[in-house]
Design an enzyme around this catalytic site. Structure first.
Site, mmCIF file in Angstrom:
data_model
loop_
_atom_site.group_PDB
_atom_site.id
_atom_site.type_symbol
_atom_site.label_atom_id
_atom_site.label_comp_id
_atom_site.label_asym_id
_atom_site.label_seq_id
_atom_site.Cartn_x
_atom_site.Cartn_y
_atom_site.Cartn_z
ATOM 1 N N GLY A 120 0.801 -1.083 -0.044
ATOM 2 C CA GLY A 120 0.070 -0.266 0.063
ATOM 3 C C GLY A 120 1.160 1.279 0.687
ATOM 4 C CG HIS A 121 2.957 2.437 3.304
ATOM 5 N ND1 HIS A 121 3.866 1.150 4.258
ATOM 6 C CD2 HIS A 121 2.296 3.034 4.142
ATOM 7 C CE1 HIS A 121 2.406 1.663 5.566
ATOM 8 N NE2 HIS A 121 1.476 2.525 5.102
ATOM 9 C CD GLN A 167 -1.696 9.063 13.101
ATOM 10 O OE1 GLN A 167 -0.774 10.412 12.990
ATOM 11 N NE2 GLN A 167 -2.160 8.572 12.173
ATOM 12 N N GLY A 212 -3.517 7.924 1.011
ATOM 13 C CA GLY A 212 -4.461 6.182 0.759
ATOM 14 C C GLY A 212 -5.835 6.866 1.000
ATOM 15 C CE LYS A 272 -6.634 -0.064 5.585
ATOM 16 N NZ LYS A 272 -6.289 0.503 6.608
ATOM 17 C CG ASP A 273 -5.635 5.432 6.693
ATOM 18 O OD1 ASP A 273 -6.033 4.499 7.509
ATOM 19 O OD2 ASP A 273 -4.588 4.953 5.908
ATOM 20 C CB SER A 330 -3.462 -2.349 7.886
ATOM 21 O OG SER A 330 -3.563 -2.134 8.682
#
Ligand code: AMP
Length: 280
Positions: A36-37, A61, A147, A149-150, A185
Site C-alpha cells: 500500500g505504501h 494521533q 491512500g 484506505k484512510d 495495513s
C-alpha cells in the site's frame, strides 16, 4: 539514499532542490511498510523531481496507548525497501524533534472529524492534523500522497490544506489489497491466523452491499450489513456508514448523489480494521 533525522538538515537539502525549481513529492507514513505504501511511493516518484518519504509513528494521533505501544516498527526493513526503490530522501525524526514542546493546536475541521473514525477515536484527527501540518511545514512539498484506505483522513487533509492556505496538491491513491481482498495495513500482522483467514469477509461484505444498492435503500443496506456481522462472533462491527465522498454527510436516499462511499470499522481481536468502497 539519505536519511535525515532533523528538520534543519532536511530543510537545507530541500531548499537547494526548491531553489533550482524542482518539484518535491512527500509520502508521509508511520512505517511498517507494505505494498500500500510502496504504491504511493511509486506514484510520487513518477510525478516529482525529488521525493521525500517520512517515517514517524505519531503519538498524538493514538487515542489508545496500547495501540501505540504495539504499533509495528520495522525501520531497518523499511529503509531497505525504500533503498531498493531508489528513494532519495527519507525523513525519520524522533518524537522530540517533531514535538519539542506540547502541541496544543486544535484545528477546526467542521463536522469532518466528528463522524465515523472521529466518533470512535476522540482526538485522532486533531493529532493527524498536527503531524501532517508539521510535515508540510518541514518539507514544503509540491504534492503530497495519501491512500484512499484512510478515506476520512484524505478528506480531512484536503480540508486542512484549505484551512491553512497551503499551496500544495493532495494526490489520492487507490486502496491496495491482498489477493483475497483484505486491504493492506501495517496492523494486519497482529491478526491471528484464524482472524487473518476470516478478515476478507469485510471486503466481500462491502462488495455485496454495493451490488444490493441497485435494489435496496441505504437504510436497508445498513441493516443488511449489520445482520451479516451478527453471524460473525469474532468480529465486532463498530460502524458501517454510507456517506458522500466530499463532506462525509450520511446518504439517506440514493437520489442523484454521484460519489458514494461505504465506510466500515471492525474490531477484530486486538486489531481494528477499517475499509471502504467508493463508487459512483
Ligand atoms: P500509515 O503508515 O498507515 O499512516 O499510512 C501511510 C499512508 O499510506 C496513508 O496515506 C495511508 O492511507 C496509505 N496506505 C496505507 N495502507 C494502504 C493501502 N492498503 N492502500 C493504499 N494506501 C494505503
Amino acid at each position: 539514499m539519505i536519511v535525515y533525522r532533523t528538520k534543519n538538515d532536511l530543510a537545507l537539502h530541500l531548499d537547494a532542490i526548491r531553489d533550482s525549481g524542482k518539484s518535491i513529492g512527500l509520502v508521509p507514513t508511520m512505517g511498517a511498510l507494505h505494498r500500500g505504501h510502496t504504491s504511493l511511493v511509486e506514484k510520487a516518484a513518477g510525478e516529482n523531481e525529488a521525493l521525500v518519504v517520512s517515517i514517524f509513528v505519531n503519538p498524538t494521533q493514538f487515542n489508545d496507548p496500547v495501540d501505540l505501544e504495539k504499533y509495528p516498527r520495522t525501520l531497518d526493513l523499511d529503509l531497505e525497501m525504500l533503498q531498493s526503490m531508489n528513494v532519495d530522501i527519507v525523513f525519520v525524526p524522533s518524537v522530540k524533534e517533531m514535538y519539542p514542546e506540547e502541541d496544543n493546536r486544535t484545528f477546526d475541521l467542521g463536522n469532518l472529524d466528528k463522524v465515523l473514525e472521529g466518533e470512535q477515536r476522540t482526538g485522532h484527527f486533531n493529532g493527524v492534523a498536527q503531524i501532517v501540518s508539521k510535515l508540510f511545514e518541514a518539507v514544503k512539498p509540491t504534492r503530497a500522497y495519501f491512500g484512499q484506505k484512510d478515506f476520512q483522513q484524505l478528506v480531512i487533509i484536503r480540508r486542512l490544506v484549505k484551512l491553512l492556505n497551503l499551496g500544495l496538491t493532495i494526490v489520492a491513491c487507490p486502496i491496495i489489497r491482498e489477493e483475497d481482498g483484505l486491504a493492506m495495513s501495517s496492523r494486519n500482522v497482529r491478526l491471528s491466523k484464524e482472524e487473518r483467514n476470516l478478515a476478507p469477509f469485510i471486503h466481500i461484505t462491502l462488495k455485496l452491499a454495493r451490488e444490493k444498492s441497485g435494489t435496496l435503500s441505504p437504510a436497508e443496506i445498513k441493516s443488511w450489513v449489520t445482520s451479516q456481522f451478527e453471524n460473525q462472533p469474532l468480529m465486532n462491527l463498530e460502524y458501517f456508514e454510507i456517506v458522500e465522498d466530499k463532506d462525509l454527510k450520511p446518504v439517506a436516499e440514493w437520489g442523484d448523489k454521484v460519489n458514494i462511499v461505504f465506510c466500515i470499522a471492525v474490531q477484530f481481536g486486538e486489531v481494528r480494521i477499517i475499509d471502504n468502497l467508493i463508487f459512483d
